[in-house]
Scaffold this active site. Structure first.
Site, PDB file in Angstrom:
ATOM      1  CD  GLU A 183      -3.068  -1.022   0.178  1.00 38.59           C
ATOM      2  OE1 GLU A 183      -3.260  -0.063  -0.360  1.00 38.59           O
ATOM      3  OE2 GLU A 183      -3.880  -2.119   0.432  1.00 38.59           O
TER       4      GLU A 183
ATOM      5  CB  CYS B 246      -1.629   6.938   1.180  1.00 36.12           C
ATOM      6  SG  CYS B 246      -3.091   6.178   1.957  1.00 36.12           S
TER       7      CYS B 246
HETATM    8  P1  NAD Z   1       8.712   4.709   4.586  1.00 36.51           P
HETATM    9  O1  NAD Z   1       8.495   3.967   2.931  1.00 36.51           O
HETATM   10  O2  NAD Z   1       9.755   5.669   4.620  1.00 36.51           O
HETATM   11  O3  NAD Z   1       8.584   3.704   5.542  1.00 36.51           O
HETATM   12  C1  NAD Z   1       7.402   2.742   5.902  1.00 36.51           C
HETATM   13  C2  NAD Z   1       7.931   1.524   7.003  1.00 36.51           C
HETATM   14  O4  NAD Z   1       9.026   0.983   5.977  1.00 36.51           O
HETATM   15  C3  NAD Z   1       8.710   2.094   8.322  1.00 36.51           C
HETATM   16  O5  NAD Z   1       8.062   1.085   9.192  1.00 36.51           O
HETATM   17  C4  NAD Z   1      10.038   1.828   7.749  1.00 36.51           C
HETATM   18  O6  NAD Z   1      10.824   1.636   8.786  1.00 36.51           O
HETATM   19  C5  NAD Z   1       9.981   0.597   6.784  1.00 36.51           C
HETATM   20  N1  NAD Z   1      11.102   0.263   6.013  1.00 36.51           N
HETATM   21  C6  NAD Z   1      12.100   1.406   5.561  1.00 36.51           C
HETATM   22  N2  NAD Z   1      12.861   0.814   4.976  1.00 36.51           N
HETATM   23  C7  NAD Z   1      12.782  -0.820   4.694  1.00 36.51           C
HETATM   24  C8  NAD Z   1      13.140  -1.559   3.986  1.00 36.51           C
HETATM   25  N3  NAD Z   1      14.271  -1.518   3.069  1.00 36.51           N
HETATM   26  N4  NAD Z   1      12.524  -2.775   4.335  1.00 36.51           N
HETATM   27  C9  NAD Z   1      11.513  -2.810   4.893  1.00 36.51           C
HETATM   28  N5  NAD Z   1      11.113  -2.018   5.439  1.00 36.51           N
HETATM   29  C10 NAD Z   1      11.584  -0.895   5.548  1.00 36.51           C
HETATM   30  O7  NAD Z   1       7.181   5.564   4.450  1.00 36.51           O
HETATM   31  P2  NAD Z   1       6.929   6.439   5.488  1.00 36.51           P
HETATM   32  O8  NAD Z   1       7.692   7.890   4.943  1.00 36.51           O
HETATM   33  O9  NAD Z   1       6.931   6.007   6.910  1.00 36.51           O
HETATM   34  O10 NAD Z   1       5.155   6.780   5.013  1.00 36.51           O
HETATM   35  C11 NAD Z   1       4.918   7.647   4.205  1.00 36.51           C
HETATM   36  C12 NAD Z   1       4.564   7.060   2.873  1.00 36.51           C
HETATM   37  O11 NAD Z   1       3.621   5.947   3.230  1.00 36.51           O
HETATM   38  C13 NAD Z   1       3.934   7.963   1.961  1.00 36.51           C
HETATM   39  O12 NAD Z   1       4.366   7.747   0.545  1.00 36.51           O
HETATM   40  C14 NAD Z   1       2.512   7.653   2.039  1.00 36.51           C
HETATM   41  O13 NAD Z   1       1.646   7.840   0.897  1.00 36.51           O
HETATM   42  C15 NAD Z   1       2.408   6.038   2.312  1.00 36.51           C
HETATM   43  N6  NAD Z   1       1.220   5.561   2.788  1.00 36.51           N
HETATM   44  C16 NAD Z   1       0.498   4.865   2.020  1.00 36.51           C
HETATM   45  C17 NAD Z   1      -0.753   4.135   2.470  1.00 36.51           C
HETATM   46  C18 NAD Z   1      -1.654   3.327   1.591  1.00 36.51           C
HETATM   47  O14 NAD Z   1      -2.571   2.675   2.240  1.00 36.51           O
HETATM   48  N7  NAD Z   1      -1.567   3.160   0.341  1.00 36.51           N
HETATM   49  C19 NAD Z   1      -0.948   4.570   3.776  1.00 36.51           C
HETATM   50  C20 NAD Z   1      -0.451   5.493   4.432  1.00 36.51           C
HETATM   51  C21 NAD Z   1       0.746   5.826   4.156  1.00 36.51           C
END
Ligand code: NAD
Length: 470
Positions: A241, A275
């Site tokens: 997502e 998002c």
């Molecule tokens: P991010 O991708 O930086 O981090 C998300 C999660 O992934 C965190 O828990 C982080 O620690 C983990 N992570 C980071 N690197 C990783 C790796 N290499 N392998 C596995 N896990 C890893 O995102 P963010 O900045 O926390 O969140 C914002 C983003 O999330 C925005 O782009 C937003 O649109 C998106 N989002 C999407 C939805 C949806 O349902 N489509 C909902 C909420 C947020």
């Protein structure tokens, strides 16, 4: 502030290492969070594996009862968890409490669905059945914008389907999730739900782990791509997502006064860090200036401040990196000679506050229009005709959600079908409902959560073909 602990095998656990959690309303750290080691991930995965056989042997109704007890445990702790969520995330206290309470409510709704077994064919010679099996241990990874509700969607369907789980929150907002883990200690069998906090490395260890069968990831597009690559090593089932750049198309019959408050809310709720927030508005020439004017007035009266203060409607950006990214996008917009009718700057106070910003005369090539701003800044673009608006709305590598605003809902629904997005609302934007599968087209995602499609994604279908006696 109370001590925060992981939940592994139904017990509290701390770690040798820890990291600081910053309150975005002050820019200062306010609590310390345990940083799970690789060994602790092993313990959590092993506990989840041990719990899998008895948990998956229960009926859907039995699992729904246990998840219902967990949801109730969460609901009665709204006043404890809400303030911690506000301090770590920044959102106003009322919205933080809403997030915790709504999560409990949605979990109960998600556990009312039923899936299979079903008879695909019975023709006198054979009976062909379709049955569903849980997958095993799910690795759930969440972002910092809605740490509780996004985790609860995964917990509800992941566990209800018969799986067990290791859940890792974002290092920016780990604390409310760890408190939720403590609720699981009292309400779920040990090992069914393990919550462990750590940095991005911990996320990578989860996605490559050979004993984890499925990844449910919510986060950004670049991280989603890494997750998919890493999970491919063991061919895990994956849902992603990811980010969005949602267009809102206003049709020429819309009533500006009527739609502006809902459009504003869809763009500025959670300081735009959703998002599925409205991230660009397409308006026809004749409504353009009235809409800019109305949204500007709403932005001018929007109360921004520390989420713990009463009556605040919008908090800070969640972290420094995001704050600086949004400010850089505003600077890029200024170079394109836009009209910033309100805002366009950080607030002169500690913390990561940006004034609600309306950007008129936005152009297609600006970062604010091309990328996901994830902040309280809304660009408005003028369109020639509806075909032009749809073409430009679709001209994006994102495809999460969209909306059409009109008095003619039939026409709105026809236009919705031409938009490349996982959800299209008419006269509304933002929200998830238990029975509506949620996910994105194109780079906004992979697979669906929620609804029956979401539940099925936590299970492996199996066909059984039985010959019938002549
Ligand atoms: P991010 O991708 O930086 O981090 C998300 C999660 O992934 C965190 O828990 C982080 O620690 C983990 N992570 C980071 N690197 C990783 C790796 N290499 N392998 C596995 N896990 C890893 O995102 P963010 O900045 O926390 O969140 C914002 C983003 O999330 C925005 O782009 C937003 O649109 C998106 N989002 C999407 C939805 C949806 O349902 N489509 C909902 C909420 C947020």
């Amino acid at each position: 502030m109370a001590e925060f602990t992981h939940t592994i095998d139904g017990k509290a656990a701390s770690s040798e290492k820890s990291f600081e959690v910053v309150n975005p309303a002050t820019g200062n750290s306010f609590a310390s969070c345990p940083d799970a080691s690789r060994l602790q991930l092993e313990e959590a995965v092993n506990a989840a594996r041990r719990a899998f056989a008895p948990w998956s042997a229960l009926s859907f109704a039995e699992r729904a009862r246990a998840i219902g007890a967990f949801a109730k445990g969460l609901a009665v702790r709204v006043d404890e968890i809400g303030p911690v969520l506000t301090r770590e995330q920044g959102k106003p206290l009322g919205q933080a409490k809403w997030e915790v309470g709504a999560s409990a409510h949605e979990m109960e709704a998600l556990c009312k669905m039923e899936i299979g077994p079903e008879i695909i064919r019975e023709d006198g010679k054979h009976r062909v059945e379709l049955v569903y099996h849980p997958l095993g241990v799910v690795g759930a990874i969440t972002p910092w914008n809605f740490p509780i509700i996004l985790a609860c969607h995964k917990i509800a369907h992941g566990l209800y389907a018969g799986n067990t789980m290791v859940l890792k929150p974002s290092p920016y907002t780990p604390l409310a999730t760890l408190m939720m883990g403590a609720v699981a200690r009292d309400t779920l069998p040990p090992g069914v739900l393990n919550t462990i906090a750590g940095g991005n490395d911990l996320g990578g260890w989860i996605t490559e782990h050979p004993s984890i069968a499925r990844i449910s990831f919510t986060g950004s597009v670049p991280t989603g791509k890494k997750v998919l690559a890493s999970a491919s090593g063991t061919l895990k089932r994956v849902t992603l997502e990811l980010g969005g750049n949602d267009p809102a198309i206003v049709l020429d019959d819309a009533d500006v006064d009527e739609i502006a408050p809902a459009l504003f809310r869809g763009a500025f709720l959670n300081a735009g860090q959703i998002c599925m927030a409205v991230k660009r508005v397409y308006a026809p020439e004749k409504l353009y200036e009235p809409l800019v004017d109305r949204l500007t007035k709403l932005a001018n009266t929007h109360r921004v401040g520390d989420g713990m203060e009463p009556d605040v409607e919008m908090g800070p950006l969640q972290n420094k990196m995001q704050f600086e990214k949004v400010l850089a996008m505003i600077e890029d917009a200024k170079r394109h000679k836009v009209r910033i009718t309100t805002g366009g700057h950080a607030l002169n106070r500690p913390g990561y506050f940006i004034a609600p910003t309306i950007v008129a005369d936005a152009t297609d090539d600006m970062r604010l229009v091309q990328e996901e701003q994830f902040g309280p800044v809304l660009p408005l673009l003028k369109y020639r005709d509806v075909d032009d608006a749809i073409r430009r709305a679709n001209d994006s590598r994102f495809g999460l959600c969209a909306s059409v605003w009109t008095k003619n809902v039939k026409r709105g629904a026809e236009i919705a079908r031409r938009i490349e997005a996982g959800t299209v609302w008419i006269n509304h934007h933002v929200g998830s409902e238990a029975d509506m599968p949620f996910g994105g087209f194109k780079e906004s995602g992979f697979g669906r959560e929620l609804g029956l499609l979401g539940l099925a994604s936590y299970m492996e279908p199996q066909v059984i073909k039985v010959p019938l006696a002549a």
